[in-house]
Motif scaffolding. Structure first.
Motif, short mmCIF file in Angstrom:
data_model
loop_
_atom_site.label_atom_id
_atom_site.label_comp_id
_atom_site.label_asym_id
_atom_site.label_seq_id
_atom_site.Cartn_x
_atom_site.Cartn_y
_atom_site.Cartn_z
N HIS A 100 30.45 26.81 43.98
CA HIS A 100 31.04 25.70 43.22
C HIS A 100 29.95 24.64 43.02
O HIS A 100 29.43 24.10 44.00
CB HIS A 100 32.22 25.11 43.99
CG HIS A 100 33.16 24.32 43.12
ND1 HIS A 100 32.85 23.08 42.64
CD2 HIS A 100 34.41 24.63 42.67
CE1 HIS A 100 33.87 22.62 41.92
NE2 HIS A 100 34.83 23.56 41.92
N VAL A 101 29.62 24.36 41.76
CA VAL A 101 28.52 23.44 41.47
C VAL A 101 28.85 22.03 41.91
O VAL A 101 28.02 21.32 42.50
CB VAL A 101 28.16 23.48 39.97
CG1 VAL A 101 27.06 22.46 39.67
CG2 VAL A 101 27.70 24.88 39.56
N PHE B 157 24.01 33.55 38.25
CA PHE B 157 25.42 33.28 38.49
C PHE B 157 26.30 33.74 37.33
O PHE B 157 25.87 33.75 36.17
CB PHE B 157 25.65 31.77 38.70
CG PHE B 157 25.03 31.23 39.96
CD1 PHE B 157 25.66 31.39 41.18
CD2 PHE B 157 23.83 30.55 39.92
CE1 PHE B 157 25.10 30.89 42.34
CE2 PHE B 157 23.26 30.04 41.06
CZ PHE B 157 23.90 30.21 42.29
N ILE B 158 27.52 34.09 37.68
CA ILE B 158 28.57 34.31 36.69
C ILE B 158 29.44 33.07 36.73
O ILE B 158 29.96 32.69 37.78
CB ILE B 158 29.41 35.56 37.02
CG1 ILE B 158 28.52 36.81 36.99
CG2 ILE B 158 30.57 35.71 36.04
CD1 ILE B 158 29.21 38.05 37.50
N GLU C 62 22.54 26.19 47.93
CA GLU C 62 23.76 25.43 48.16
C GLU C 62 24.88 25.90 47.22
O GLU C 62 26.03 26.06 47.64
CB GLU C 62 23.48 23.94 47.95
CG GLU C 62 24.54 23.02 48.52
CD GLU C 62 24.58 23.02 50.03
OE1 GLU C 62 25.71 23.03 50.58
OE2 GLU C 62 23.51 23.03 50.67
N VAL C 63 24.55 26.13 45.97
CA VAL C 63 25.55 26.59 45.00
C VAL C 63 26.01 28.00 45.36
O VAL C 63 27.20 28.32 45.30
CB VAL C 63 24.98 26.56 43.57
CG1 VAL C 63 25.97 27.21 42.58
CG2 VAL C 63 24.69 25.12 43.14
N ASN D 170 34.12 27.35 39.02
CA ASN D 170 33.57 28.18 40.09
C ASN D 170 32.44 29.07 39.56
O ASN D 170 32.38 29.35 38.35
CB ASN D 170 34.66 29.07 40.70
CG ASN D 170 35.73 28.25 41.39
OD1 ASN D 170 35.45 27.28 42.06
ND2 ASN D 170 36.98 28.65 41.21
N VAL D 171 31.59 29.50 40.46
CA VAL D 171 30.52 30.42 40.11
C VAL D 171 30.44 31.48 41.19
O VAL D 171 30.88 31.26 42.32
CB VAL D 171 29.15 29.71 39.98
CG1 VAL D 171 29.17 28.69 38.85
CG2 VAL D 171 28.76 29.06 41.30
#
Length: 301
Positions: A17-18, A48-49, A11-12, A54-55
């Motif tokens: 976006h967490v 993730f970065i 989902e992320v 945001n990621v």
């Protein structure tokens, strides 16, 4: 590694976006962040970065995502298969089809099937030829109706259901409108209305014209079969079209004329993946298609 972690990760990754992922999942953002952290710790890599709120996936995160996407599909199919085996008459058929089969072929077959199995659901996807083949291979859809049936191709299997004529559709005031039949070569001076490049029917028609020594003039390209018929109805060109798309009625101010070119027929078939089994309801519909169209072909003979 837990299924819950994979679900949160997917989902992320898809929303980048967490907070938005947490809202979609209906849980606290901290819970999502904690599960992602635990997953990264277990794998000993950064997936993730982080860029503020945001990621985005790291290179290894992208690789992991592709594997988890396939794994999630396997898990979902397994869940669906278990449910369908409990009650196979309430499954869902995931099937694709091209524009030329949207108005008659698909509705006719589904209607007949649902008279026997009224509780089976259908997830319908319309697309063009090569796109549908790739979607079957990837598992986005389980089967597809196609014309013509692809030749030997890896990762798919198929059966011919029937064959059909391709006919000319002309404006009513066309000089050849009163003919009982024509040849493709008779249309070499006309403007054609066809599907865009990449559509298999476009390739069939243009290849036939080139073999006869002319390149068709194509001022109008549209992706929808009804739009093609509408442009011909408006007198803007001619087209070659599967006869089955005209079975219910002819567009106003048009005439349908058979072609003397006997090779202008196409096979219509159904394909599925050779690497995956169809689920029970889908297998039932696959077999039904073969029997249904076989009965129609026998009746026509």
């Amino acid at each position: 590694m837990e299924l819950k972690q994979i679900k949160y990760f997917m989902e992320v990754a898809e929303r980048e976006h967490v907070t938005e992922a947490a809202l979609q999942l209906g849980i606290a953002q901290s819970a999502v962040s904690r599960q992602i952290f635990n997953l990264e710790a277990e794998l000993e890599v950064d997936l993730f970065i982080r860029e503020g709120r945001n990621v985005r996936l790291t290179p290894i995160g992208k690789i992991f995502y592709e594997h988890m996407k396939k794994a999630s599909m396997v898990i979902e199919n397994a869940r669906r298969e278990v449910m369908e085996y409990r009650d196979p008459e309430k499954g869902t058929v995931h099937i694709g089809f091209p524009s030329s089969m949207a108005a008659y072929t698909i509705p006719m077959a589904i209607s007949a099937f649902r008279r026997v199995y009224p509780n089976v659901k259908f997830n319908l996807t319309q697309g063009f030829y090569y796109q549908l083949i790739e979607r079957v291979i990837k598992g986005d859809i389980s089967m597809a109706l196609l014309a013509p049936l692809p030749g030997n191709r890896e990762k798919i299997r198929g059966d011919i259901l029937f064959s059909e004529n391709i006919v000319a559709l002309l404006p009513m005031d066309h000089p050849l409108a009163d003919r009982s039949e024509i040849e493709i070569n008779d249309l070499k001076q006309d403007a054609f209305v066809l599907f865009p490049e990449g559509f298999i029917l476009r390739s069939i028609i243009t290849d036939a014209c080139l073999k006869l020594g002319f390149e068709p003039n194509i001022p109008f390209e549209v992706e929808d079969i009804d739009s093609i018929k509408g442009l011909v109805s408006a007198g803007l060109g001619v087209t070659l079209i599967p006869e089955i798309t005209l079975v219910d009625h002819l567009p106003r101010n048009t005439v349908k004329i058979p072609l003397r070119d006997s090779y202008m027929r196409r096979t219509v078939g159904v394909i599925s993946s050779s690497e995956r089994q169809l689920l029970p309801a889908e297998q039932r519909f696959y077999e039904f298609l073969k029997q249904f169209f076989n009965r129609i072909e026998r009746y026509k003979d």
